[in-house]
Write a protein that holds these residues in place. Sequence first.
Motif, PDB file in Angstrom:
ATOM      1  N   PRO A   1       0.997  -1.363  -0.033  1.00  0.00           N
ATOM      2  CA  PRO A   1       0.563  -0.050  -0.004  1.00  0.00           C
ATOM      3  C   PRO A   1       0.808   1.277   0.397  1.00  0.00           C
ATOM      4  CG  PRO A   1      -0.590  -1.660   1.722  1.00  0.00           C
ATOM      5  CD  PRO A   1       0.440  -2.047   0.932  1.00  0.00           C
ATOM      6  N   VAL A   2       2.051   1.571   0.956  1.00  0.00           N
ATOM      7  CA  VAL A   2       3.099   2.886   0.120  1.00  0.00           C
ATOM      8  C   VAL A   2       2.773   2.776  -0.936  1.00  0.00           C
ATOM      9  CG1 VAL A   2       3.680   2.650   3.130  1.00  0.00           C
ATOM     10  CG2 VAL A   2       5.006   1.007   1.163  1.00  0.00           C
ATOM     11  N   ILE A   3       3.768   1.739  -2.044  1.00  0.00           N
ATOM     12  CA  ILE A   3       3.605   1.785  -3.066  1.00  0.00           C
ATOM     13  C   ILE A   3       2.516   2.320  -3.904  1.00  0.00           C
ATOM     14  CG2 ILE A   3       4.895   0.670  -5.238  1.00  0.00           C
ATOM     15  CD1 ILE A   3       6.725   0.927  -3.073  1.00  0.00           C
ATOM     16  N   THR A   4       1.455   1.391  -3.771  1.00  0.00           N
ATOM     17  CA  THR A   4       0.188   1.561  -4.703  1.00  0.00           C
ATOM     18  C   THR A   4      -0.341   2.895  -4.365  1.00  0.00           C
ATOM     19  OG1 THR A   4      -0.932   0.690  -3.213  1.00  0.00           O
ATOM     20  CG2 THR A   4      -0.309  -1.002  -5.091  1.00  0.00           C
ATOM     21  N   SER A   5      -0.061   3.567  -2.676  1.00  0.00           N
ATOM     22  CA  SER A   5      -0.847   5.148  -2.326  1.00  0.00           C
ATOM     23  C   SER A   5      -0.492   6.457  -3.439  1.00  0.00           C
ATOM     24  CB  SER A   5      -0.421   5.422  -1.381  1.00  0.00           C
ATOM     25  OG  SER A   5       0.972   6.108  -1.571  1.00  0.00           O
ATOM     26  N   ASN A   6       0.568   6.258  -4.426  1.00  0.00           N
ATOM     27  CA  ASN A   6       0.909   7.088  -4.721  1.00  0.00           C
ATOM     28  C   ASN A   6       1.980   6.458  -6.378  1.00  0.00           C
ATOM     29  OD1 ASN A   6       3.141   9.848  -6.177  1.00  0.00           O
ATOM     30  ND2 ASN A   6       1.220  10.080  -4.913  1.00  0.00           N
ATOM     31  N   PHE A   7       2.255   7.040  -7.500  1.00  0.00           N
ATOM     32  CA  PHE A   7       2.951   6.900  -8.369  1.00  0.00           C
ATOM     33  C   PHE A   7       3.746   7.644  -9.344  1.00  0.00           C
ATOM     34  CE2 PHE A   7       0.074   3.103  -8.245  1.00  0.00           C
ATOM     35  CZ  PHE A   7       1.228   2.086  -8.240  1.00  0.00           C
ATOM     36  N   GLU A   8       3.771   8.887  -7.663  1.00  0.00           N
ATOM     37  CA  GLU A   8       4.394   9.995  -8.453  1.00  0.00           C
ATOM     38  C   GLU A   8       5.668   9.951  -8.955  1.00  0.00           C
ATOM     39  OE1 GLU A   8       3.523  14.112  -7.371  1.00  0.00           O
ATOM     40  OE2 GLU A   8       1.591  13.467  -7.556  1.00  0.00           O
ATOM     41  N   SER A   9       6.492   9.066  -7.984  1.00  0.00           N
ATOM     42  CA  SER A   9       7.573   9.031  -7.581  1.00  0.00           C
ATOM     43  C   SER A   9       9.313   8.124  -8.678  1.00  0.00           C
ATOM     44  CB  SER A   9       8.570   8.670  -6.745  1.00  0.00           C
ATOM     45  OG  SER A   9       7.757   8.080  -5.936  1.00  0.00           O
ATOM     46  N   LEU A  10       7.424   7.432  -9.589  1.00  0.00           N
ATOM     47  CA  LEU A  10       7.885   6.773 -10.990  1.00  0.00           C
ATOM     48  C   LEU A  10       8.395   7.371 -12.184  1.00  0.00           C
ATOM     49  CD1 LEU A  10       7.903   3.056 -11.179  1.00  0.00           C
ATOM     50  CD2 LEU A  10       5.830   3.799 -12.039  1.00  0.00           C
ATOM     51  N   ALA A  11       7.797   8.442 -11.607  1.00  0.00           N
ATOM     52  CA  ALA A  11       8.058   9.401 -13.011  1.00  0.00           C
ATOM     53  C   ALA A  11       9.487   9.559 -13.523  1.00  0.00           C
ATOM     54  CB  ALA A  11       7.523  10.924 -13.297  1.00  0.00           C
ATOM     55  N   GLU A  12      10.449   8.901 -12.299  1.00  0.00           N
ATOM     56  CA  GLU A  12      11.924   9.112 -12.255  1.00  0.00           C
ATOM     57  C   GLU A  12      12.575   8.330 -12.818  1.00  0.00           C
ATOM     58  OE1 GLU A  12      13.865   8.335  -8.039  1.00  0.00           O
ATOM     59  OE2 GLU A  12      12.440  10.036  -7.943  1.00  0.00           O
ATOM     60  N   GLY A  13      12.134   7.145 -13.133  1.00  0.00           N
ATOM     61  CA  GLY A  13      12.849   6.111 -13.951  1.00  0.00           C
ATOM     62  C   GLY A  13      13.243   5.188 -12.904  1.00  0.00           C
ATOM     63  N   ARG A  14      14.404   4.929 -12.524  1.00  0.00           N
ATOM     64  CA  ARG A  14      14.660   3.702 -11.548  1.00  0.00           C
ATOM     65  C   ARG A  14      14.395   4.741 -10.195  1.00  0.00           C
ATOM     66  NH1 ARG A  14      19.525   2.489  -9.115  1.00  0.00           N
ATOM     67  NH2 ARG A  14      19.489  -0.028  -8.726  1.00  0.00           N
ATOM     68  N   ARG A  15      13.740   4.245  -9.436  1.00  0.00           N
ATOM     69  CA  ARG A  15      13.451   5.434  -8.601  1.00  0.00           C
ATOM     70  C   ARG A  15      14.194   5.309  -7.016  1.00  0.00           C
ATOM     71  NH1 ARG A  15       6.816   3.599  -7.237  1.00  0.00           N
ATOM     72  NH2 ARG A  15       7.874   2.081  -8.499  1.00  0.00           N
ATOM     73  N   THR A  16      14.723   6.441  -6.374  1.00  0.00           N
ATOM     74  CA  THR A  16      15.937   6.617  -5.509  1.00  0.00           C
ATOM     75  C   THR A  16      15.065   7.026  -4.535  1.00  0.00           C
ATOM     76  OG1 THR A  16      16.529   8.399  -6.118  1.00  0.00           O
ATOM     77  CG2 THR A  16      18.035   6.275  -6.862  1.00  0.00           C
ATOM     78  N   THR A  17      13.550   7.366  -4.213  1.00  0.00           N
ATOM     79  CA  THR A  17      12.917   8.193  -3.772  1.00  0.00           C
ATOM     80  C   THR A  17      11.526   7.589  -3.482  1.00  0.00           C
ATOM     81  OG1 THR A  17      12.074  10.085  -4.481  1.00  0.00           O
ATOM     82  CG2 THR A  17      14.293  10.389  -3.126  1.00  0.00           C
ATOM     83  N   TRP A  18      10.605   7.746  -2.837  1.00  0.00           N
ATOM     84  CA  TRP A  18       9.641   7.025  -2.637  1.00  0.00           C
ATOM     85  C   TRP A  18       8.416   8.240  -1.689  1.00  0.00           C
ATOM     86  CZ3 TRP A  18      13.586   3.796  -2.885  1.00  0.00           C
ATOM     87  CH2 TRP A  18      13.462   3.054  -3.414  1.00  0.00           C
ATOM     88  N   LEU A  19       7.204   8.045  -2.637  1.00  0.00           N
ATOM     89  CA  LEU A  19       6.267   9.329  -1.734  1.00  0.00           C
ATOM     90  C   LEU A  19       5.117   8.907  -1.866  1.00  0.00           C
ATOM     91  CD1 LEU A  19       5.735  12.546  -1.738  1.00  0.00           C
ATOM     92  CD2 LEU A  19       4.626  12.771  -3.898  1.00  0.00           C
ATOM     93  N   VAL A  20       4.716   8.248  -0.564  1.00  0.00           N
ATOM     94  CA  VAL A  20       3.625   8.027  -0.202  1.00  0.00           C
ATOM     95  C   VAL A  20       2.534   8.637   0.497  1.00  0.00           C
ATOM     96  CG1 VAL A  20       2.528   7.449   1.756  1.00  0.00           C
ATOM     97  CG2 VAL A  20       4.399   6.555   1.010  1.00  0.00           C
TER      98      VAL A  20
END
Length: 243
Positions: free
Chosen positions: A148-167
Amino acid sequence: MPEDKAFYDNSELLSGYLAHRARPDNPNDTLERPLFLELAGDLTNLDILDLGCGNAAFGKEALLQGARSYTGIEVSQSMVDLARQMLADTSGQVRHESIETWRAQTEQVDLVSSRLALHYVENLESVFQEIYEVLCPGGRVIISVEHPVITSNFESLAEGRRTTWLVNNYFKPGARVHQWLGNQVTKYHHTLEEYFNLVADAGLELKHVRESRPKKSYFLSEEEYERRLRIPLFLLIAACKPR
Ligand SMILES: C[S@@+](CC[C@H](N)C(=O)[O-])C[C@H]1O[C@@H](n2cnc3c(N)ncnc32)[C@H](O)[C@@H]1O
């Protein structure tokens, strides 16, 4: 079959997905698979139903390990074709239908698995009720979903290989439309408490919860292992139907 559900029929997305799954240190093999198999334990003599079975690699593995039967439910025709090829020389079956329309039959099963498919389903109450119906007394269900912390928000996926994750918007359940492997995909965010309540409200007993804590021995790359220590990617839940 509703087209928006069968997005793996998009050949570009399907080949991207298969390439992603073949990558060294891919999260399915390093995080989800070992934990799922650990929770599943001995598969000998089990009748297994697999919701969102993909190419049914698990079915083949289970039958080779001595499972009595395997039936996969899959919405994408392309995946159904791959699954039927995978199961060609086995007794395994695949049914081309969606998890939403699937209904428990009179035959009961020992294990319902659903691996990384239920976060594509909006209304899970009836799915969990059907799971309860299809299980024999003492039968088990094991699910894995994107955490659920991943599915809450996918904005950080736009950076490609994620190094930060936005909940963010954690308590706003529902559709999350985002770009994945170059295509638009809709997933449905369910909170942690929602998953637990789905299990309890269906009359199932919660047995185990795992948040895909990485184990170093499954990784080739130290850097990837360290990256996976930062945030839980998957949630796995094992529950059983009381005897
Ligand atoms: C990420 S793949 C996982 C496949 C397989 N369970 C595995 O772990 O290798 C998700 C699968 O769920 C299927 N799926 C998604 N939504 C579905 C639905 N509503 N009904 C049935 N299958 C669905 C997809 O077509 C895809 O094959």
